[in-house]
Scaffold this motif. Sequence first.
Motif, PDB file in Angstrom:
ATOM      1  N   GLU A  93      -6.569  16.411   7.622  1.00 54.29           N
ATOM      2  CA  GLU A  93      -6.298  15.046   8.084  1.00 54.29           C
ATOM      3  C   GLU A  93      -4.898  14.614   7.653  1.00 54.29           C
ATOM      4  O   GLU A  93      -4.175  13.979   8.419  1.00 54.29           O
ATOM      5  N   LEU A 126       1.132  18.206   0.950  1.00 50.93           N
ATOM      6  CA  LEU A 126       0.652  18.738   2.231  1.00 50.93           C
ATOM      7  C   LEU A 126      -0.704  19.418   2.109  1.00 50.93           C
ATOM      8  O   LEU A 126      -1.259  19.880   3.109  1.00 50.93           O
ATOM      9  N   GLU A 142      -2.354  11.574  -3.280  1.00 54.13           N
ATOM     10  CA  GLU A 142      -2.872  10.959  -2.051  1.00 54.13           C
ATOM     11  C   GLU A 142      -1.725  10.654  -1.104  1.00 54.13           C
ATOM     12  O   GLU A 142      -0.648  10.235  -1.530  1.00 54.13           O
ATOM     13  N   ARG A 152      -1.285  13.965  10.097  1.00 51.80           N
ATOM     14  CA  ARG A 152      -0.495  12.729  10.084  1.00 51.80           C
ATOM     15  C   ARG A 152       0.894  12.926   9.480  1.00 51.80           C
ATOM     16  O   ARG A 152       1.676  11.980   9.419  1.00 51.80           O
ATOM     17  N   ARG A 177      -2.356  16.659   7.082  1.00 51.11           N
ATOM     18  CA  ARG A 177      -1.354  17.415   7.838  1.00 51.11           C
ATOM     19  C   ARG A 177      -1.295  16.989   9.302  1.00 51.11           C
ATOM     20  O   ARG A 177      -0.282  17.206   9.968  1.00 51.11           O
ATOM     21  N   ALA A 196      -9.034  17.079  -0.620  1.00 55.05           N
ATOM     22  CA  ALA A 196     -10.261  16.874   0.161  1.00 55.05           C
ATOM     23  C   ALA A 196      -9.975  16.701   1.646  1.00 55.05           C
ATOM     24  O   ALA A 196     -10.804  17.045   2.483  1.00 55.05           O
ATOM     25  N   TYR A 197      -8.809  16.168   1.972  1.00 56.35           N
ATOM     26  CA  TYR A 197      -8.507  15.840   3.375  1.00 56.35           C
ATOM     27  C   TYR A 197      -7.226  16.538   3.838  1.00 56.35           C
ATOM     28  O   TYR A 197      -6.377  15.924   4.468  1.00 56.35           O
ATOM     29  N   ARG A 245       0.866  -1.179   0.000  1.00 57.59           N
ATOM     30  CA  ARG A 245       0.000   0.000   0.000  1.00 57.59           C
ATOM     31  C   ARG A 245       0.906   1.234   0.000  1.00 57.59           C
ATOM     32  O   ARG A 245       1.667   1.428   0.950  1.00 57.59           O
ATOM     33  N   GLU A 276       3.077  10.359  11.321  1.00 57.54           N
ATOM     34  CA  GLU A 276       3.481   9.046  10.800  1.00 57.54           C
ATOM     35  C   GLU A 276       4.505   9.199   9.684  1.00 57.54           C
ATOM     36  O   GLU A 276       5.233   8.263   9.361  1.00 57.54           O
ATOM     37  N   PHE A 314      -1.277   8.406   2.401  1.00 53.18           N
ATOM     38  CA  PHE A 314      -1.972   7.376   3.191  1.00 53.18           C
ATOM     39  C   PHE A 314      -3.390   7.133   2.655  1.00 53.18           C
ATOM     40  O   PHE A 314      -4.331   6.920   3.416  1.00 53.18           O
ATOM     41  N   GLY A 315      -3.543   7.238   1.343  1.00 54.77           N
ATOM     42  CA  GLY A 315      -4.842   6.991   0.729  1.00 54.77           C
ATOM     43  C   GLY A 315      -5.808   8.148   0.840  1.00 54.77           C
ATOM     44  O   GLY A 315      -6.967   8.029   0.421  1.00 54.77           O
ATOM     45  N   LEU A 316      -5.354   9.273   1.381  1.00 55.75           N
ATOM     46  CA  LEU A 316      -6.232  10.437   1.545  1.00 55.75           C
ATOM     47  C   LEU A 316      -5.935  11.468   0.458  1.00 55.75           C
ATOM     48  O   LEU A 316      -4.777  11.888   0.314  1.00 55.75           O
ATOM     49  N   ASP A 317      -6.962  11.862  -0.269  1.00 59.68           N
ATOM     50  CA  ASP A 317      -6.786  12.899  -1.272  1.00 59.68           C
ATOM     51  C   ASP A 317      -6.355  14.198  -0.583  1.00 59.68           C
ATOM     52  O   ASP A 317      -7.005  14.655   0.355  1.00 59.68           O
TER      53      ASP A 317
END
Lengths: 302, 296
Positions: free
Chosen positions: A74, A51, A62, A78, A76, A70-71, A3, A155, A64-67
């Motif tokens: 979230e 970022l 992306e 991590r 930032r 949109a995120y 992943r 992370e 960690f799989g987060l766009d």
Amino acid sequence: MDRPAIETRGLSHAYGSVVALHDVDLQIPPGRVGLVGANGAGKTTLIRILLGMLTPTRGTAEVFGLDTRAYELEVRARVGYMPEGNCLPPDQTAADFLIYAAALGGLPSRAARQRASDVLTLVGLEEERFRPLGGFSTGMKQRTKLAQAIVHDPELVFLDEPTAGLDPEGREEMLELISRLGSFGIDVLVSSHVLGDIERTCDWVVMLEGGRVLRSGPLASLVDVDTVEVDLIDDPEPLIAVLVAAGAAVERSGTRLLVTADGKDPFLLVRDALADTGTGIRSMGPRSTSLEDVFLAVEGSR
Amino acid sequence: MTATATKPTTGRSLPDLPERAQWRATLAIAHKELDDAVRSRWFWMWAIAFALLAGVLASVALPGSRIAGSASFGRTAASLVALVQVIVPLMGLTLGAQSIAAQRESGALRFLLSHPVNRTEAFWGFHLGLSAALLAAASAGFGAAGIVTAIRSGGAQAGAFLRITLLAWILVIAMLGVGMFISAFTRRASSALGVAVFVWLAFVFLGDLGLMGTAVATRMPVDALFFATVANPIEAFRLAALGSFVGSLDILGPAGTYAVDALGPALMPVIVGVLVLWMILPSVGAWIRFRTSKDV
């Protein structure tokens, strides 16, 4: 790759008419990743998009799989970021600055104080924590910037030119700190134009040039080119003739030969050729290709 | 969040970002802005200069207070209003103008926005911190004048004094908003400062002398003259402050008489409303500009 920690698809960004990133497709695994390229290659632009600080002209990114569009918050939360330029307020103490950074990361007051103290100790600034940042040396400032990037326990941390402006001793300390981040469960993306730093700290490399990806892959697969270097005492010509006849590629420089062979072990070819011709040697060994060699070769072939 | 947002594909849960944590970031930014302002030489220069001038004005204007009573307070209040008209807008405008542009120029904004903080939280954090700093500086001046007034004339006019203080607070926040509006549109702090000084000159001098000249030259109707005057926040402050301790704006001549006749009891709410609008609109404009800006 299980992943990817970072993934981009058709990512492009332009500042007016200047294209900083052009159709970048990347899949980067967790771990220690080096982002290399000359100044203006698009490294900082890529980091800012990852970022969520910049909106790409085209494509998606992306973490960690987060766009990242949109995120952004979230992502930032991590991810930590150590910027290249000076962002330190000269009048603030290191402790106050770290507490502020921790509070921005969402930590409550008491946790922010504790975490700031822990992180300053980690980067070796516990004795200097009540000194104003304006009086810090370049090395101490870089360590403070690294500390603020990890104070909210991310992370993944993006380090933009972390060794810029450091003397050899400071550089060693910074590289040591970067290498230790993995033991705290923090993945690292180091952006640098100093290829030696990337070679020492990373196990995956992304090469950028002119906003395009030149190469992306494990460091070992990029730099471990099977080349044998032989330094001869005798005339090299008979040996070269035998090696070429056996399918090897030979590059000669005086009494030194660089031997490579597609699909064959160059060590065995050289050993057999030496036995056949009775040529005497001074030395023989593998020639490891540096990241710089690879970068220059790839860039030159474009 | 856009409708086409990519769904998280990792097994990790999203980090918890409750509303409280977001307010924590805003408060942390406000706290830092206040700290930075208090550490700045400019802040102390303004606060001390304003306090000294206000204290001296109160002392000079009150020598006959034992005889004249409220008339003496009127002189003190008029002097204070004149002082506030000049100094307080300059304080708000310059501090506001340097806020966003200076942060952008120094890289501090990039540092800030690399954390889980959105632009709205960052903007209102700046605004809150700078407002607190400016209110403290303005209060220092009114505190000095208030102490002198209380010692020399007793607390008889305390209500009027507090009303003027409150109006000055509104004015300084309004001017901060105008300064931040300039800053949100400007890349360099020095340019923002230049524009802020020009705007201050326009409000303080051109808005007064310029309007008078225009009114004479164009034979401006009295109602237009009144509304043009009130549209200037500094003039709105002056009218509201004078009205709060004199009780009537007849003293301002034809325009004042027109205003009293036309608006009656709604006059003061209208003037204060204009001030409140100046407090809100430039700040909201600056926030919208900052929120939609792509510059870091």
